[in-house]
Enzyme design. Structure first.
Site, PDB file in Angstrom:
ATOM      1  N   LEU A 138      -0.302   4.348   0.314  1.00  0.00           N
ATOM      2  CA  LEU A 138      -1.332   5.672   0.809  1.00  0.00           C
ATOM      3  C   LEU A 138      -0.465   6.281   1.882  1.00  0.00           C
ATOM      4  O   LEU A 138       0.019   5.585   2.781  1.00  0.00           O
ATOM      5  CB  LEU A 138      -2.640   5.121   1.047  1.00  0.00           C
ATOM      6  CG  LEU A 138      -2.862   4.168   2.326  1.00  0.00           C
ATOM      7  CD1 LEU A 138      -2.808   4.673   3.464  1.00  0.00           C
ATOM      8  CD2 LEU A 138      -4.419   3.536   2.172  1.00  0.00           C
ATOM      9  N   CYS A 173       5.497   4.164   9.047  1.00  0.00           N
ATOM     10  CA  CYS A 173       6.340   3.437   8.113  1.00  0.00           C
ATOM     11  C   CYS A 173       7.580   3.792   7.899  1.00  0.00           C
ATOM     12  O   CYS A 173       8.558   2.969   7.939  1.00  0.00           O
ATOM     13  CB  CYS A 173       5.661   3.638   6.553  1.00  0.00           C
ATOM     14  SG  CYS A 173       4.166   2.756   6.670  1.00  0.00           S
ATOM     15  N   GLU A 194       0.645  -1.240   0.110  1.00  0.00           N
ATOM     16  CA  GLU A 194      -0.130  -0.047   0.084  1.00  0.00           C
ATOM     17  C   GLU A 194       0.945   1.260   0.054  1.00  0.00           C
ATOM     18  O   GLU A 194       1.872   1.363   0.672  1.00  0.00           O
ATOM     19  CB  GLU A 194      -1.015  -0.014   1.310  1.00  0.00           C
ATOM     20  CG  GLU A 194      -1.980   0.785   1.307  1.00  0.00           C
ATOM     21  CD  GLU A 194      -2.822   0.911  -0.060  1.00  0.00           C
ATOM     22  OE1 GLU A 194      -3.345   0.190  -0.387  1.00  0.00           O
ATOM     23  OE2 GLU A 194      -2.421   1.759  -0.828  1.00  0.00           O
ATOM     24  N   LYS A 211       8.349  -1.521  -1.857  1.00  0.00           N
ATOM     25  CA  LYS A 211       7.561  -0.825  -0.975  1.00  0.00           C
ATOM     26  C   LYS A 211       8.663  -0.197   0.157  1.00  0.00           C
ATOM     27  O   LYS A 211       8.672   0.804   0.405  1.00  0.00           O
ATOM     28  CB  LYS A 211       6.713  -1.791  -0.327  1.00  0.00           C
ATOM     29  CG  LYS A 211       5.959  -1.402   1.002  1.00  0.00           C
ATOM     30  CD  LYS A 211       5.090   0.074   0.648  1.00  0.00           C
ATOM     31  CE  LYS A 211       4.764   0.834   2.201  1.00  0.00           C
ATOM     32  NZ  LYS A 211       3.352   0.520   2.535  1.00  0.00           N
TER      33      LYS A 211
HETATM   34  C1  UDX Z   1      -0.197  -0.812   8.192  1.00  0.00           C
HETATM   35  C2  UDX Z   1       0.540  -2.066   7.493  1.00  0.00           C
HETATM   36  O1  UDX Z   1      -0.193  -3.310   7.563  1.00  0.00           O
HETATM   37  C3  UDX Z   1       1.923  -2.127   8.157  1.00  0.00           C
HETATM   38  O2  UDX Z   1       2.574  -3.184   7.522  1.00  0.00           O
HETATM   39  C4  UDX Z   1       2.491  -0.819   7.601  1.00  0.00           C
HETATM   40  O3  UDX Z   1       4.016  -0.812   7.809  1.00  0.00           O
HETATM   41  C5  UDX Z   1       1.826   0.407   8.514  1.00  0.00           C
HETATM   42  O4  UDX Z   1       0.423   0.133   7.960  1.00  0.00           O
HETATM   43  P1  UDX Z   1      -1.809  -0.367  10.203  1.00  0.00           P
HETATM   44  O5  UDX Z   1      -2.916  -0.711   9.015  1.00  0.00           O
HETATM   45  O6  UDX Z   1      -1.186   1.078   9.920  1.00  0.00           O
HETATM   46  O7  UDX Z   1      -0.604  -1.347   9.451  1.00  0.00           O
HETATM   47  O8  UDX Z   1      -1.520  -1.073  11.519  1.00  0.00           O
HETATM   48  P2  UDX Z   1      -2.796  -0.890  12.566  1.00  0.00           P
HETATM   49  O9  UDX Z   1      -3.535   0.350  12.642  1.00  0.00           O
HETATM   50  O10 UDX Z   1      -2.101  -1.226  13.694  1.00  0.00           O
HETATM   51  O11 UDX Z   1      -3.837  -2.081  12.087  1.00  0.00           O
HETATM   52  C6  UDX Z   1      -3.486  -3.517  12.220  1.00  0.00           C
HETATM   53  C7  UDX Z   1      -4.706  -3.964  12.710  1.00  0.00           C
HETATM   54  O12 UDX Z   1      -4.458  -5.608  12.530  1.00  0.00           O
HETATM   55  C8  UDX Z   1      -5.031  -3.870  14.158  1.00  0.00           C
HETATM   56  O13 UDX Z   1      -6.189  -3.243  14.165  1.00  0.00           O
HETATM   57  C9  UDX Z   1      -4.907  -5.190  14.829  1.00  0.00           C
HETATM   58  O14 UDX Z   1      -6.149  -5.512  15.859  1.00  0.00           O
HETATM   59  C10 UDX Z   1      -5.135  -6.115  13.827  1.00  0.00           C
HETATM   60  N1  UDX Z   1      -4.564  -7.269  13.967  1.00  0.00           N
HETATM   61  C11 UDX Z   1      -3.219  -7.566  14.340  1.00  0.00           C
HETATM   62  C12 UDX Z   1      -5.561  -8.654  13.754  1.00  0.00           C
HETATM   63  O15 UDX Z   1      -6.614  -8.613  13.434  1.00  0.00           O
HETATM   64  N2  UDX Z   1      -4.654  -9.809  13.998  1.00  0.00           N
HETATM   65  C13 UDX Z   1      -3.571 -10.069  14.279  1.00  0.00           C
HETATM   66  O16 UDX Z   1      -3.139 -11.201  14.343  1.00  0.00           O
HETATM   67  C14 UDX Z   1      -2.639  -8.930  14.672  1.00  0.00           C
HETATM   68  C1  UDX Z   2       4.157   7.242   3.982  1.00  0.00           C
HETATM   69  C2  UDX Z   2       4.345   7.239   2.568  1.00  0.00           C
HETATM   70  O1  UDX Z   2       4.177   8.532   1.872  1.00  0.00           O
HETATM   71  C3  UDX Z   2       3.427   6.327   2.090  1.00  0.00           C
HETATM   72  O2  UDX Z   2       3.284   6.399   0.494  1.00  0.00           O
HETATM   73  C4  UDX Z   2       3.455   4.962   2.506  1.00  0.00           C
HETATM   74  O3  UDX Z   2       2.666   4.028   2.002  1.00  0.00           O
HETATM   75  C5  UDX Z   2       3.354   5.104   4.316  1.00  0.00           C
HETATM   76  O4  UDX Z   2       4.310   5.888   4.507  1.00  0.00           O
HETATM   77  P1  UDX Z   2       2.518   8.637   5.842  1.00  0.00           P
HETATM   78  O5  UDX Z   2       3.751   8.100   6.648  1.00  0.00           O
HETATM   79  O6  UDX Z   2       1.171   8.139   5.931  1.00  0.00           O
HETATM   80  O7  UDX Z   2       2.976   8.036   4.511  1.00  0.00           O
HETATM   81  O8  UDX Z   2       2.792  10.124   5.582  1.00  0.00           O
HETATM   82  P2  UDX Z   2       3.945  11.054   4.777  1.00  0.00           P
HETATM   83  O9  UDX Z   2       2.935  12.242   3.989  1.00  0.00           O
HETATM   84  O10 UDX Z   2       4.860  10.142   4.004  1.00  0.00           O
HETATM   85  O11 UDX Z   2       4.515  11.702   5.765  1.00  0.00           O
HETATM   86  C6  UDX Z   2       5.544  11.138   6.790  1.00  0.00           C
HETATM   87  C7  UDX Z   2       6.314  12.002   7.701  1.00  0.00           C
HETATM   88  O12 UDX Z   2       7.139  12.946   6.989  1.00  0.00           O
HETATM   89  C8  UDX Z   2       5.338  12.873   8.323  1.00  0.00           C
HETATM   90  O13 UDX Z   2       5.778  13.130   9.878  1.00  0.00           O
HETATM   91  C9  UDX Z   2       5.414  14.375   7.680  1.00  0.00           C
HETATM   92  O14 UDX Z   2       5.103  15.507   8.338  1.00  0.00           O
HETATM   93  C10 UDX Z   2       7.026  14.405   7.216  1.00  0.00           C
HETATM   94  N1  UDX Z   2       7.122  15.048   6.130  1.00  0.00           N
HETATM   95  C11 UDX Z   2       6.731  14.853   4.808  1.00  0.00           C
HETATM   96  C12 UDX Z   2       8.154  16.044   6.095  1.00  0.00           C
HETATM   97  O15 UDX Z   2       8.767  16.541   7.217  1.00  0.00           O
HETATM   98  N2  UDX Z   2       8.414  17.021   4.974  1.00  0.00           N
HETATM   99  C13 UDX Z   2       7.828  16.633   3.654  1.00  0.00           C
HETATM  100  O16 UDX Z   2       8.288  17.360   2.859  1.00  0.00           O
HETATM  101  C14 UDX Z   2       6.849  15.459   3.633  1.00  0.00           C
END
Ligand code: UDX
Ligand code: UDX
Length: 467
Positions: free
Chosen positions: A165, A279, A163, A223
């Site tokens: 996003l 991430c 992903e 990724k």
């Molecule tokens: C995602 C991606 O999956 C991760 O690899 C990436 O690096 C960050 O974003 P994210 O959706 O942000 O993770 O994580 P989180 O919001 O913690 O959601 C994961 C969910 O999985 C939780 O709600 C947790 O309860 C659930 N979970 C976890 C299960 O249902 N079963 C499990 O065994 C473990």
């Molecule tokens: C990131 C990647 O952008 C996305 O593609 C991946 O799937 C998940 O990780 P996210 O962490 O949700 O997404 O947000 P992002 O907009 O990338 O920002 C990450 C961090 O960098 C934030 O703390 C943001 O404030 C910071 N940032 C971003 C800066 O300091 N300067 C910038 O120019 C852009």
């Protein structure tokens, strides 16, 4: 080609929730079951009050409203949903390991492995299993081995579909993805069929040429490295912000100048107090760990520097506050505007705010915070997670507010940690009138109108701008 009619997604988090909501919205003929072991989270996804959704994302409410109950369902019924699905997405969290081998560096794949075992146990017919979680290169192989060796003779196709996003713009990123990456076994007919079936889902709303098919490992590595490249740009600009503060150069002007070169491009050059989020740090640490374990020391050191620079930037911001407040912040009130790791999200994972707070609290500052979307419960959970002092001490030194003007009252300094738009248009005269003098503002995002603030009487400090 196989037409998909039923999808299951394990993990209703920041990734699984919005991604599945958009798939359900755009593919009304496909039933999408999102399951999670966290009962509260599922209750929140099902709440009739859409303001209670567990995740705040602009535009998400509307998508959920359209699809929920029609073909989008949230439940804790993991096994039944896996059994009914033709495609199972694994979207559980993969945190950095906090124990044992690879502690602090490698991704903890415990949850992914549990999912694979559960899929193997309950599946009675052939399935496509899609890795949505960010995983180290070659994880698909581990998932395949578990599925092939513990299953009931059922055939599985493993795909990697990372992903991209970004939080705060998740719905828009899903609706208008630059690209969708699908990694699979291109050399076999079954592999190609599985990739085409998943491609077909995204093709409901995205042009085919944006859906890229690769081998599994390219997809997994892309990724990690996409995040590493993005984070590297931020660390690069932040490293120069330090140099700008020592000279007459202005980092905003430098960023604009270099970003106008189409080869470099303007995005991800915004200097800040440091990047956060679930991430960037995790994926780079993971990349570094993989390189090290393959003996590629130079490559590992190269990428690790992105993290070290980010740590330096957060520390530098906190140190500058201490230095400017006459080398002591002991018992001084410092107000944080913003706690989330970026604007338009309630997510605080790895937010710079908690590290800056921690640093200042070590010097006995009192931190009072206002964030439009983050609960005080979350702020305390973040501080307690750092484990730098007792929970009682955190409660003494940290306070959350639901009103920004209250939060700023009698403060010695204000620090902007998140770039929420609303901060720009506050009544800064009113804030000034109620603050201790001199009234210091440390803008960790360079969003405030410096000229206006200085006219009011503030002592303004931005990042990478000589004050
Ligand atoms: C995602 C991606 O999956 C991760 O690899 C990436 O690096 C960050 O974003 P994210 O959706 O942000 O993770 O994580 P989180 O919001 O913690 O959601 C994961 C969910 O999985 C939780 O709600 C947790 O309860 C659930 N979970 C976890 C299960 O249902 N079963 C499990 O065994 C473990
Ligand atoms: C990131 C990647 O952008 C996305 O593609 C991946 O799937 C998940 O990780 P996210 O962490 O949700 O997404 O947000 P992002 O907009 O990338 O920002 C990450 C961090 O960098 C934030 O703390 C943001 O404030 C910071 N940032 C971003 C800066 O300091 N300067 C910038 O120019 C852009």
């Amino acid at each position: 080609m196989k037409k998909i009619t039923n999808i299951c997604c394990i993990g209703a988090g920041y990734v699984g929730g919005p991604t599945m909501a958009v798939i359900a919205q755009k593919c009304p003929e496909i039933t999408v079951n999102v399951v999670d072991i966290n009962e509260q989270r599922i209750r929140d996804w099902n709440d009739s009050d859409l303001d209670k959704l567990p995740i705040y994302e602009p535009g998400l409410k509307e998508v959920v409203l359209e699809a929920r109950g029609r073909n989008l369902f949230f439940s804790t019924n993991v096994e039944k949903s896996i059994d009914e699905a033709e495609i199972v997405f694994i979207s559980v969290n993969t945190p950095t390991k906090t124990y044992g081998k690879g502690k602090g560096m490698a991704a903890d794949l415990k949850f992914v492995e549990l999912c694979a075992r559960q899929i193997a146990k309950v599946s009675k017919n052939d399935k496509i299993v899609v890795e949505k979680s960010t995983l180290p290169v070659r994880t698909a192989e581990a998932v395949r081995s578990i599925l092939d060796n513990t299953g009931n003779g059922v055939k599985f196709q493993i795909l990697s579909n990372p992903e991209f996003l970004a939080e705060g713009t998740a719905v828009d990123d899903l609706h208008n993805a630059d690209r969708v990456l699908i990694g699979g076994e291109q050399s076999t007919e079954e592999g190609q069929e599985a990739m085409d079936a998943l491609t077909d889902i995204y093709a409901h709303w995205l042009p085919k040429e944006r859906i890229l098919q690769t081998n599994v490992w390219s997809s997994e590595l892309s990724k990690l490295t996409a995040n590493a490249f993005l984070a590297q740009r931020i660390s690069s600009i932040n490293s120069l912000s330090a140099l700008c503060e020592e000279t007459e150069a202005n980092i905003e002007e430098v960023a604009r100048a270099i970003g106008s070169d189409t080869r470099i491009g303007a995005k991800f050059l915004k200097t800040s107090v440091g990047f956060g989020g679930s991430c960037f740090q995790k994926d780079i640490l993971n990349l570094v760990y993989i390189c090290r374990s393959m003996g590629l020391q130079e490559v590992a050191d190269y990428w690790e520097q992105v993290i070290l620079m980010n740590d330096y930037q957060k520390r530098r911001f906190a140190d500058n506050i201490i230095k400017t407040l006459y080398n002591t912040v002991s018992d001084k009130k410092i107000t944080f505007l913003g706690w989330a790791f970026k604007k338009d999200t309630n997510d605080t994972r790895e937010t710079a705010a908690m590290y800056v707070a921690d640093h200042l609290m070590n010097d006995l500052a009192r931190i009072e915070v206002y964030d439009p979307k983050v609960s005080s419960k979350q702020m305390f959970a973040d501080m307690n997670y750092l484990n730098s002092r007792s929970e009682t001490e955190n409660e003494k030194q940290l306070k959350a507010h639901s009103d920004p003007y209250e939060a700023c009252k009698n403060a010695h300094a204000i620090a902007v940690l998140t770039e929420w738009d609303e901060f720009i248009d506050y009544d800064w005269q009113k804030i000034y009138d109620n603050m201790m003098k001199p009234a210091f503002v440390f803008d960790g995002r360079n969003i405030l109108d410096r000229e206006r603030l200085e006219k009011i009487g503030f002592k303004y400090y931005g990042i990478g701008i000589n004050s």
